[in-house]
Write a protein that holds these residues in place. Structure first.
Motif, PDB file in Angstrom:
ATOM      1  N   ARG A   7       0.837  -1.236  -0.031  1.00 37.03           N
ATOM      2  CA  ARG A   7      -0.062   0.089   0.132  1.00 37.03           C
ATOM      3  C   ARG A   7       0.831   1.388   0.035  1.00 37.03           C
ATOM      4  O   ARG A   7       0.730   2.126  -0.747  1.00 37.03           O
ATOM      5  CB  ARG A   7      -0.781  -0.145   1.083  1.00 37.03           C
ATOM      6  CG  ARG A   7      -1.808   1.115   1.392  1.00 37.03           C
ATOM      7  CD  ARG A   7      -2.714   0.972   2.548  1.00 37.03           C
ATOM      8  NE  ARG A   7      -3.864   2.115   2.657  1.00 37.03           N
ATOM      9  CZ  ARG A   7      -3.456   3.390   2.958  1.00 37.03           C
ATOM     10  NH1 ARG A   7      -2.270   3.462   3.448  1.00 37.03           N
ATOM     11  NH2 ARG A   7      -4.698   4.246   2.970  1.00 37.03           N
ATOM     12  N   LEU A  10       2.476   1.678  -3.449  1.00 35.82           N
ATOM     13  CA  LEU A  10       1.317   2.169  -4.430  1.00 35.82           C
ATOM     14  C   LEU A  10       1.105   3.525  -4.237  1.00 35.82           C
ATOM     15  O   LEU A  10       1.063   4.407  -5.061  1.00 35.82           O
ATOM     16  CB  LEU A  10       0.041   1.180  -4.197  1.00 35.82           C
ATOM     17  CG  LEU A  10       0.341   0.003  -4.981  1.00 35.82           C
ATOM     18  CD1 LEU A  10      -0.836  -0.970  -4.639  1.00 35.82           C
ATOM     19  CD2 LEU A  10       0.883  -0.273  -6.438  1.00 35.82           C
ATOM     20  N   LEU A  11       1.069   3.794  -3.012  1.00 37.70           N
ATOM     21  CA  LEU A  11       0.898   5.497  -2.749  1.00 37.70           C
ATOM     22  C   LEU A  11       1.927   6.228  -3.111  1.00 37.70           C
ATOM     23  O   LEU A  11       1.574   7.398  -3.746  1.00 37.70           O
ATOM     24  CB  LEU A  11       0.711   5.762  -1.182  1.00 37.70           C
ATOM     25  CG  LEU A  11      -0.607   5.233  -0.624  1.00 37.70           C
ATOM     26  CD1 LEU A  11      -0.826   5.344   0.830  1.00 37.70           C
ATOM     27  CD2 LEU A  11      -1.975   5.882  -1.495  1.00 37.70           C
ATOM     28  N   GLN A  13       4.016   5.788  -5.404  1.00 36.17           N
ATOM     29  CA  GLN A  13       3.773   5.483  -7.010  1.00 36.17           C
ATOM     30  C   GLN A  13       2.796   6.579  -7.468  1.00 36.17           C
ATOM     31  O   GLN A  13       3.077   7.316  -8.464  1.00 36.17           O
ATOM     32  CB  GLN A  13       3.502   4.217  -7.719  1.00 36.17           C
ATOM     33  CG  GLN A  13       4.696   3.250  -7.483  1.00 36.17           C
ATOM     34  CD  GLN A  13       6.033   3.472  -8.361  1.00 36.17           C
ATOM     35  OE1 GLN A  13       5.632   3.668  -9.616  1.00 36.17           O
ATOM     36  NE2 GLN A  13       6.983   3.742  -7.820  1.00 36.17           N
ATOM     37  N   LEU A  14       1.558   6.759  -6.756  1.00 36.19           N
ATOM     38  CA  LEU A  14       0.577   7.623  -7.167  1.00 36.19           C
ATOM     39  C   LEU A  14       1.293   9.018  -7.030  1.00 36.19           C
ATOM     40  O   LEU A  14       0.771   9.906  -7.869  1.00 36.19           O
ATOM     41  CB  LEU A  14      -0.626   7.302  -6.303  1.00 36.19           C
ATOM     42  CG  LEU A  14      -1.825   8.138  -6.456  1.00 36.19           C
ATOM     43  CD1 LEU A  14      -2.287   8.123  -8.188  1.00 36.19           C
ATOM     44  CD2 LEU A  14      -2.877   8.060  -5.688  1.00 36.19           C
ATOM     45  N   GLU A  15       1.782   9.350  -5.917  1.00 35.54           N
ATOM     46  CA  GLU A  15       2.274  10.823  -5.850  1.00 35.54           C
ATOM     47  C   GLU A  15       3.461  10.902  -6.977  1.00 35.54           C
ATOM     48  O   GLU A  15       3.397  12.132  -7.385  1.00 35.54           O
ATOM     49  CB  GLU A  15       2.871  10.627  -4.331  1.00 35.54           C
ATOM     50  CG  GLU A  15       2.081  10.976  -3.268  1.00 35.54           C
ATOM     51  CD  GLU A  15       0.969  11.986  -3.603  1.00 35.54           C
ATOM     52  OE1 GLU A  15       1.187  13.052  -3.946  1.00 35.54           O
ATOM     53  OE2 GLU A  15      -0.285  11.554  -3.300  1.00 35.54           O
ATOM     54  N   VAL A  17       3.409   9.769 -10.002  1.00 35.08           N
ATOM     55  CA  VAL A  17       2.862  10.012 -11.310  1.00 35.08           C
ATOM     56  C   VAL A  17       1.921  11.524 -11.237  1.00 35.08           C
ATOM     57  O   VAL A  17       1.975  12.191 -12.182  1.00 35.08           O
ATOM     58  CB  VAL A  17       1.466   8.835 -11.403  1.00 35.08           C
ATOM     59  CG1 VAL A  17       0.703   9.329 -12.575  1.00 35.08           C
ATOM     60  CG2 VAL A  17       2.346   7.386 -11.625  1.00 35.08           C
ATOM     61  N   LYS A  18       1.459  11.950  -9.953  1.00 34.91           N
ATOM     62  CA  LYS A  18       0.605  13.089  -9.835  1.00 34.91           C
ATOM     63  C   LYS A  18       1.626  13.957 -10.153  1.00 34.91           C
ATOM     64  O   LYS A  18       1.482  15.209 -10.740  1.00 34.91           O
ATOM     65  CB  LYS A  18       0.001  13.231  -8.491  1.00 34.91           C
ATOM     66  CG  LYS A  18      -1.274  12.497  -8.224  1.00 34.91           C
ATOM     67  CD  LYS A  18      -1.751  12.610  -6.798  1.00 34.91           C
ATOM     68  CE  LYS A  18      -3.034  12.035  -6.629  1.00 34.91           C
ATOM     69  NZ  LYS A  18      -3.633  12.188  -5.258  1.00 34.91           N
ATOM     70  N   GLN A  21       2.578  14.490 -13.710  1.00 36.05           N
ATOM     71  CA  GLN A  21       1.421  15.006 -14.477  1.00 36.05           C
ATOM     72  C   GLN A  21       1.340  16.452 -14.262  1.00 36.05           C
ATOM     73  O   GLN A  21       1.087  17.262 -15.254  1.00 36.05           O
ATOM     74  CB  GLN A  21       0.086  14.257 -13.960  1.00 36.05           C
ATOM     75  CG  GLN A  21      -0.950  14.638 -14.928  1.00 36.05           C
ATOM     76  CD  GLN A  21      -0.728  14.293 -16.360  1.00 36.05           C
ATOM     77  OE1 GLN A  21      -0.792  13.371 -16.644  1.00 36.05           O
ATOM     78  NE2 GLN A  21      -1.219  15.491 -17.392  1.00 36.05           N
TER      79      GLN A  21
END
Length: 77
Positions: A7, A10-11, A13-15, A17-18, A21
């Motif tokens: 978890r 993945l968090l 990774q999400l940050e 990607v954000k 972007q």
């Protein structure tokens, strides 16, 4: 890898990607601004002084895009 570790990964990774972007969005905004400047210079009768100002704006935007691109290259994950 435990569920909590997964978890967290993945968090992260999400940050990542954000953040990328956000940088891409900023690059896109600056490139659109550059396009607008180029269109003005191409279709309107522009004096030498105005053309110089437009060129300075283009150079400034180009430098900003290069800096943003360097951030993308540094944030390899």
């Amino acid at each position: 890898m435990s569920e909590e570790e997964r978890r967290k990964f993945l968090l992260e990774q999400l940050e990542w990607v954000k953040d990328r972007q956000r940088i891409y969005d900023e690059i896109d905004r600056k490139l659109r601004e550059m396009r607008g400047i180029a269109e003005i210079a191409a279709r309107e009768a522009v004096s030498d002084a105005e053309r110089e100002v437009l060129q300075e704006q283009m150079n400034e935007l180009r430098d900003e895009v290069e800096k943003l691109n360097a951030q993308l290259c540094q944030s390899v994950h």
